[in-house]
Design an enzyme around this catalytic site. Structure first.
Site, PDB file in Angstrom:
ATOM      1  N   HIS A 139      -7.184   0.676  -5.792  1.00  0.00           N
ATOM      2  CA  HIS A 139      -7.618  -0.271  -4.281  1.00  0.00           C
ATOM      3  C   HIS A 139      -7.201   1.138  -3.368  1.00  0.00           C
ATOM      4  O   HIS A 139      -7.494   2.012  -3.416  1.00  0.00           O
ATOM      5  CB  HIS A 139      -6.492  -1.204  -3.757  1.00  0.00           C
ATOM      6  CG  HIS A 139      -5.370  -0.517  -3.536  1.00  0.00           C
ATOM      7  ND1 HIS A 139      -4.891  -0.376  -2.735  1.00  0.00           N
ATOM      8  CD2 HIS A 139      -4.457  -0.849  -4.561  1.00  0.00           C
ATOM      9  CE1 HIS A 139      -4.028  -0.110  -2.515  1.00  0.00           C
ATOM     10  NE2 HIS A 139      -2.884  -0.684  -3.754  1.00  0.00           N
ATOM     11  N   HIS A 199      -5.444   3.757  -2.632  1.00  0.00           N
ATOM     12  CA  HIS A 199      -4.780   4.384  -3.568  1.00  0.00           C
ATOM     13  C   HIS A 199      -6.239   5.781  -2.705  1.00  0.00           C
ATOM     14  O   HIS A 199      -6.451   6.684  -3.348  1.00  0.00           O
ATOM     15  CB  HIS A 199      -5.076   4.202  -4.989  1.00  0.00           C
ATOM     16  CG  HIS A 199      -3.830   2.974  -5.237  1.00  0.00           C
ATOM     17  ND1 HIS A 199      -4.224   2.287  -5.845  1.00  0.00           N
ATOM     18  CD2 HIS A 199      -2.942   3.693  -5.341  1.00  0.00           C
ATOM     19  CE1 HIS A 199      -3.188   1.558  -6.233  1.00  0.00           C
ATOM     20  NE2 HIS A 199      -2.640   2.522  -5.426  1.00  0.00           N
ATOM     21  N   CYS A 238      15.012  -5.506  -7.634  1.00  0.00           N
ATOM     22  CA  CYS A 238      14.228  -5.670  -7.247  1.00  0.00           C
ATOM     23  C   CYS A 238      12.730  -5.080  -8.613  1.00  0.00           C
ATOM     24  O   CYS A 238      12.814  -4.041  -8.123  1.00  0.00           O
ATOM     25  CB  CYS A 238      13.573  -5.503  -6.373  1.00  0.00           C
ATOM     26  SG  CYS A 238      11.682  -5.751  -5.598  1.00  0.00           S
ATOM     27  N   CYS A 282      10.246  -2.834  -6.708  1.00  0.00           N
ATOM     28  CA  CYS A 282      10.244  -1.950  -6.439  1.00  0.00           C
ATOM     29  C   CYS A 282      11.118  -0.844  -7.284  1.00  0.00           C
ATOM     30  O   CYS A 282      11.337   0.170  -7.505  1.00  0.00           O
ATOM     31  CB  CYS A 282      11.419  -1.907  -4.905  1.00  0.00           C
ATOM     32  SG  CYS A 282      10.857  -2.658  -4.260  1.00  0.00           S
ATOM     33  N   CYS A 331      14.383  -8.922  -0.152  1.00  0.00           N
ATOM     34  CA  CYS A 331      13.852  -7.178  -0.935  1.00  0.00           C
ATOM     35  C   CYS A 331      12.764  -7.224   0.522  1.00  0.00           C
ATOM     36  O   CYS A 331      12.103  -7.802   0.696  1.00  0.00           O
ATOM     37  CB  CYS A 331      13.807  -7.135  -2.134  1.00  0.00           C
ATOM     38  SG  CYS A 331      12.024  -5.461  -2.106  1.00  0.00           S
ATOM     39  N   HIS A 353       9.199  -6.850  -0.651  1.00  0.00           N
ATOM     40  CA  HIS A 353       8.205  -7.385  -1.297  1.00  0.00           C
ATOM     41  C   HIS A 353       9.176  -9.301  -1.168  1.00  0.00           C
ATOM     42  O   HIS A 353       7.920 -10.177  -1.280  1.00  0.00           O
ATOM     43  CB  HIS A 353       9.020  -7.572  -2.688  1.00  0.00           C
ATOM     44  CG  HIS A 353       8.228  -5.804  -3.802  1.00  0.00           C
ATOM     45  ND1 HIS A 353       8.972  -5.157  -3.287  1.00  0.00           N
ATOM     46  CD2 HIS A 353       6.939  -6.394  -3.848  1.00  0.00           C
ATOM     47  CE1 HIS A 353       8.168  -3.727  -3.790  1.00  0.00           C
ATOM     48  NE2 HIS A 353       6.838  -5.118  -4.016  1.00  0.00           N
ATOM     49  N   LYS A 413      -2.010  -7.398   5.288  1.00  0.00           N
ATOM     50  CA  LYS A 413      -1.479  -6.711   4.215  1.00  0.00           C
ATOM     51  C   LYS A 413      -2.770  -7.390   3.485  1.00  0.00           C
ATOM     52  O   LYS A 413      -2.949  -7.908   2.768  1.00  0.00           O
ATOM     53  CB  LYS A 413       0.023  -6.706   3.593  1.00  0.00           C
ATOM     54  CG  LYS A 413      -0.031  -5.607   3.070  1.00  0.00           C
ATOM     55  CD  LYS A 413       1.806  -5.875   2.392  1.00  0.00           C
ATOM     56  CE  LYS A 413       1.817  -4.333   1.842  1.00  0.00           C
ATOM     57  NZ  LYS A 413       3.029  -4.926   0.979  1.00  0.00           N
ATOM     58  N   LYS A 454      -3.721  -8.926  -3.473  1.00  0.00           N
ATOM     59  CA  LYS A 454      -5.379  -9.359  -4.268  1.00  0.00           C
ATOM     60  C   LYS A 454      -4.704 -10.856  -4.653  1.00  0.00           C
ATOM     61  O   LYS A 454      -5.915 -11.774  -4.568  1.00  0.00           O
ATOM     62  CB  LYS A 454      -4.992  -9.210  -6.104  1.00  0.00           C
ATOM     63  CG  LYS A 454      -6.075  -9.111  -6.801  1.00  0.00           C
ATOM     64  CD  LYS A 454      -4.878  -8.097  -8.054  1.00  0.00           C
ATOM     65  CE  LYS A 454      -5.763  -9.119  -9.401  1.00  0.00           C
ATOM     66  NZ  LYS A 454      -5.550  -8.090 -10.706  1.00  0.00           N
TER      67      LYS A 454
HETATM   68  O1  ME8 Z   1       4.802   4.024  -5.606  1.00  0.00           O
HETATM   69  N1  ME8 Z   1      -2.671   2.172   2.491  1.00  0.00           N
HETATM   70  O2  ME8 Z   1       3.023   3.632  -6.461  1.00  0.00           O
HETATM   71  P1  ME8 Z   1       1.398   2.692  -5.948  1.00  0.00           P
HETATM   72  C1  ME8 Z   1      -2.290   2.852   2.503  1.00  0.00           C
HETATM   73  N2  ME8 Z   1       4.174   5.824  -8.507  1.00  0.00           N
HETATM   74  N3  ME8 Z   1      -1.956   4.005   1.898  1.00  0.00           N
HETATM   75  C2  ME8 Z   1      -1.550   3.135   0.065  1.00  0.00           C
HETATM   76  C3  ME8 Z   1      -1.820   1.540   0.452  1.00  0.00           C
HETATM   77  C4  ME8 Z   1      -2.582   1.232   1.498  1.00  0.00           C
HETATM   78  N4  ME8 Z   1      -2.065  -0.390   2.216  1.00  0.00           N
HETATM   79  N5  ME8 Z   1      -1.416   1.360  -0.508  1.00  0.00           N
HETATM   80  C5  ME8 Z   1      -1.383   1.684  -1.403  1.00  0.00           C
HETATM   81  C6  ME8 Z   1       3.835   5.260  -6.183  1.00  0.00           C
HETATM   82  N6  ME8 Z   1      -1.292   3.531  -0.717  1.00  0.00           N
HETATM   83  C7  ME8 Z   1       4.328   5.338  -7.031  1.00  0.00           C
HETATM   84  C8  ME8 Z   1       4.339   6.595  -6.767  1.00  0.00           C
HETATM   85  S1  ME8 Z   1       5.050   9.549  -7.034  1.00  0.00           S
HETATM   86  C9  ME8 Z   1       5.673  10.694  -7.508  1.00  0.00           C
HETATM   87  C10 ME8 Z   1       5.346   7.923  -7.539  1.00  0.00           C
HETATM   88  C11 ME8 Z   1      -1.437   4.441  -1.564  1.00  0.00           C
HETATM   89  O3  ME8 Z   1       0.823   2.735  -7.230  1.00  0.00           O
HETATM   90  C12 ME8 Z   1       0.002   5.427  -1.080  1.00  0.00           C
HETATM   91  O4  ME8 Z   1      -0.542   6.889  -0.558  1.00  0.00           O
HETATM   92  O5  ME8 Z   1       3.231   2.143  -5.094  1.00  0.00           O
HETATM   93  C13 ME8 Z   1       0.797   4.782  -1.136  1.00  0.00           C
HETATM   94  O6  ME8 Z   1       2.179   6.063  -0.779  1.00  0.00           O
HETATM   95  C14 ME8 Z   1       0.499   5.189  -2.614  1.00  0.00           C
HETATM   96  O7  ME8 Z   1      -0.433   4.379  -2.864  1.00  0.00           O
HETATM   97  C15 ME8 Z   1       1.762   4.252  -3.630  1.00  0.00           C
HETATM   98  O8  ME8 Z   1       0.945   3.860  -4.536  1.00  0.00           O
END
Ligand code: ME8
Length: 654
Positions: free
Chosen positions: A20, A23, A128, A131, A145, A148, A297, A300
């Site tokens: 999304h 990312h 959780c 997380c 949590c 969440h 926030k 989905k």
């Molecule tokens: O945490 N605004 O993966 P994840 C800005 N797998 N950036 C956002 C966002 C938002 N609303 N939502 C998500 C994980 N992001 C682990 C990471 S690394 C060794 C393991 C981005 O799929 C932002 O970069 O939940 C956030 O830190 C990341 O997606 C979290 O991705």
């Protein structure tokens, strides 16, 4: 000439759902940084990837009726396919299910174990699944949590622990002594706050296979798999071919880009893991804020997520990248709203930059037959704008390097606006009219030379558009082939644009968007998305088992049969019918029901329905509803519940 190396990473994303806006943003930032450092003449490496182990993935796979491997292959593919659409040119894509990654996780785990930093113990904690981690009592907020707001499960089991506490005093001192190790400052403070709170304990780094098998087996105990965070963080060096790979030797340590949600694993777990394994720490952890949708926030279930693919279909990836990088001050939260989005594209791109290119190219066509003219003597005005150009570029570099990308762009836009002003004050059309051809040539040359610089520095942010603008200026620059086109050398030299070359006669790189039409379309699409989310949510609720009720509670529901006397659509509400129903009470009762899409109002008078009558009254669009008509609903189909035989009005159901 290459002056250094630069390695930048994004988090590796969970594959429990589609990519999304959030990312997309982090990955665009990393891509822009990698390109920027290429412009500085550095050898760069940019990596992203997917995080594929753990409970969360197993649950998401089960929901889709797939094995974890099938499921992660599909979603990881979606991330990989999205990146080129956003002009993201990552050099590597790591998956935590890659065999090399698995080997490196086991090697690091073994190193930490051999160092005496892993012990076996029993532990009870609040787990959780969202997380993928345990919370201590102190960390929960009202027993929930903090991320969440769901109730974690209390789990007690034997596990392996990393002696993180051993490294916390060292880490605190390191963060204090290296003010830009974690940046911006507010996250450094937040991290120091965690380190000072005393709430941090040793880290549980295993999960028993009896509970989870989808993970990397511990090298020293085959009954356990590795905790996802210990596994995922190692990606930053496994993809470099640690321990012997050339990339590891060339590029580590690097720069991490993450959002504030994962400050703790990156700011505490990862440096202490590296320290224990005897490896160098990363250079900087760059932490950004969250994208919100109209202050809420994105989620989905609310149907308010921004789909990066749709945005690029509608506006192009250059404009989308520009907006994200220009709108968010790195470190703070930012709002995504369509009005601001279109407003910025029209102002910055169409009016300021697009207009500059369009008017200067068409004037050069008109007065110089689209050939770059030979400049003559420069005036103070010319020297002033050229100085501004050099200053803007210097600021741009300084700000970009310190992660202030929005401000770096602002510096370039000051120049763009200055150039538009220069066009107005020098008035090439008047010079032409007055026959001042030498002066006209100089003015056009100064403009074209500055425009070339603008296009050069915008490549990290809008790669296609920059290349198009450069081509229009007769510049055939292939950044891929020629990464050592160094901005530094360009700042003080204005000879890069050769007089005599042919340039384009017009430019329309950033057409104006019809805000009214586009907003209406986006509004419509948002509504459809929210509707879909609402339906999904309703289905989820409908299929969820209900808690048991006592017989008395059931008996207290007044459920009766009635005959519809009249029925019509409620004014101003498409989906609601207004009924007048005889329940044998003397007076007819008014009830509203959201079934207008399933029944024609004319077909209902004279038929019988069942309803619950002792609900508190509700008012919708000024009309009161005194009860609720019973329906059965499945997969979008809705039918009324009626008695099998006609029954006297007021008959009780039970
Ligand atoms: O945490 N605004 O993966 P994840 C800005 N797998 N950036 C956002 C966002 C938002 N609303 N939502 C998500 C994980 N992001 C682990 C990471 S690394 C060794 C393991 C981005 O799929 C932002 O970069 O939940 C956030 O830190 C990341 O997606 C979290 O991705």
């Amino acid at each position: 000439m290459q002056t250094g190396t630069y390695y930048v990473t994004t988090p590796i994303y969970y594959v429990n759902d589609n990519p999304h806006l959030g990312h997309a943003y982090t990955t665009i930032v990393a891509d822009a940084l990698a390109r920027f450092h290429k412009l500085l003449g550095e050898k760069t490496l940019f990596s992203t990837g997917t995080d594929e182990h753990g409970d969360k993935i197993v649950k998401a796979a089960a929901k889709h009726g797939q094995s974890p491997q099938e499921f992660v292959d599909t979603i990881s593919g979606r991330f990989r396919d999205l990146w080129p659409r956003l002009q993201i040119a990552n050099d590597r894509f790591v998956r935590t299910t890659d065999p090399h990654h698995i080997k490196v996780v086991q090697a690091i785990m073994q190193k930490v174990y051999d160092r005496g930093d892993i012990y076996f113990g029993e532990f009870g904690g609040h787990y959780c699944t969202g997380c993928e981690r345990f919370y201590t009592e102190k960390e929960l907020v009202d027993g929930l949590c903090p991320q969440h707001l769901t109730k974690p499960e209390f789990i007690k089991e034997k596990n392996y622990f990393f002696k993180m506490s051993r490294y916390l005093p060292w880490l605190k001192q390191y963060v204090e002594e290296h003010p830009d190790f974690i940046r911006p400052e507010r996250y450094r403070k937040e991290l120091l706050g965690m380190l000072e709170s005393g709430a941090l304990e040793d880290l549980c780094i295993s999960r028993p296979k009896s509970r989870l098998t989808w993970g990397i087996e511990l090298p020293f105990d085959s009954n356990y798999v590795t905790y996802v965070w210990f596994d995922a963080l190692v990606n930053y060096i496994s993809l470099l071919g640690y321990p012997d790979g050339e990339d590891y030797k060339t590029f580590w340590p690097g720069e991490h880009i993450v959002a504030k949600d994962i400050l703790k694993p990156h700011g505490i777990f990862w440096p202490t893991m590296l320290r224990s394994a005897g490896l160098p720490l990363y250079n900087h952890l760059n932490v950004h804020g969250y994208w919100l949708m109209r202050d809420t926030k994105m989620s989905k279930s609310l149907g308010n997520v921004v789909d990066p693919v749709r945005m690029t279909e509608l506006f192009g990836s250059d404009a989308f990248r520009y907006f994200l990088l220009r709108e968010m001050q790195f470190g703070s939260d930012a709002n995504f709203n369509y009005e601001a989005f279109i407003g910025r594209l029209n102002t910055d791109l169409a009016n300021d930059l697009g207009n500059l290119f369009s008017r200067v190219l068409s004037m050069t066509a008109k007065y110089e037959n689209s050939i770059v003219p030979q400049p003559r003597d420069k005036t103070d005005d010319d020297r002033a704008i050229m100085n501004d150009c050099a200053d803007s570029m210097r600021n741009y570099i300084k700000l970009f390097e310190s992660m202030q990308i929005a401000r770096a762009l602002e510096a370039i836009w000051e120049l763009v606006r200055g150039l538009n002003k220069y066009v107005d004050t020098q008035a090439p059309w008047a010079l032409a009219k007055e026959g001042k051809t030498e002066r006209l040539k100089t003015v056009l040359y100064v403009l074209l030379a500055c425009m070339r610089k603008v296009a050069l520095v915008l490549w990290p942010v809008m790669p296609h558009a920059a290349i198009t603008m450069l081509r229009q200026l007769g510049q055939d620059i292939d950044y891929g082939q020629n990464p050592e086109l160094i901005i530094d050398d360009e700042i003080n030299c204005f000879g890069g644009l050769y007089p005599g070359i042919s340039i384009a006669s017009s430019s329309n790189v950033f057409p104006r968007i019809d805000a009214k039409v586009m907003l209406a379309q986006l509004e419509e699409e948002s509504r459809a998305m929210q509707e879909k989310a609402r339906k999904l949510q309703a289905e989820k609720e409908a299929s969820a088992p209900r808690p048991q009720v006592t017989f008395d509670v059931f008996k207290s529901c007044e459920l009766r049969v009635g005959t519809v006397l009249s029925c019509e659509k409620l004014k101003g509400a498409d989906r609601i019918l207004k009924f007048s129903i005889d329940f044998g009470e003397g007076e007819p009762r008014q009830i509203l029901s959201g079934i207008a899409q399933h029944y024609e109002p004319e077909s209902l008078p004279g038929t019988q329905v069942c309803a619950i009558l002792n609900l508190p009254p509700r008012t919708i669009r000024g009309a009161q509803s005194n009860g609720m008509i019973l329906t059965a609903e499945k997969d979008g189909r809705v039918v009324l519940i009626r008695p099998e035989q006609p029954m006297p009005n007021g008959s009780l159901l039970g």
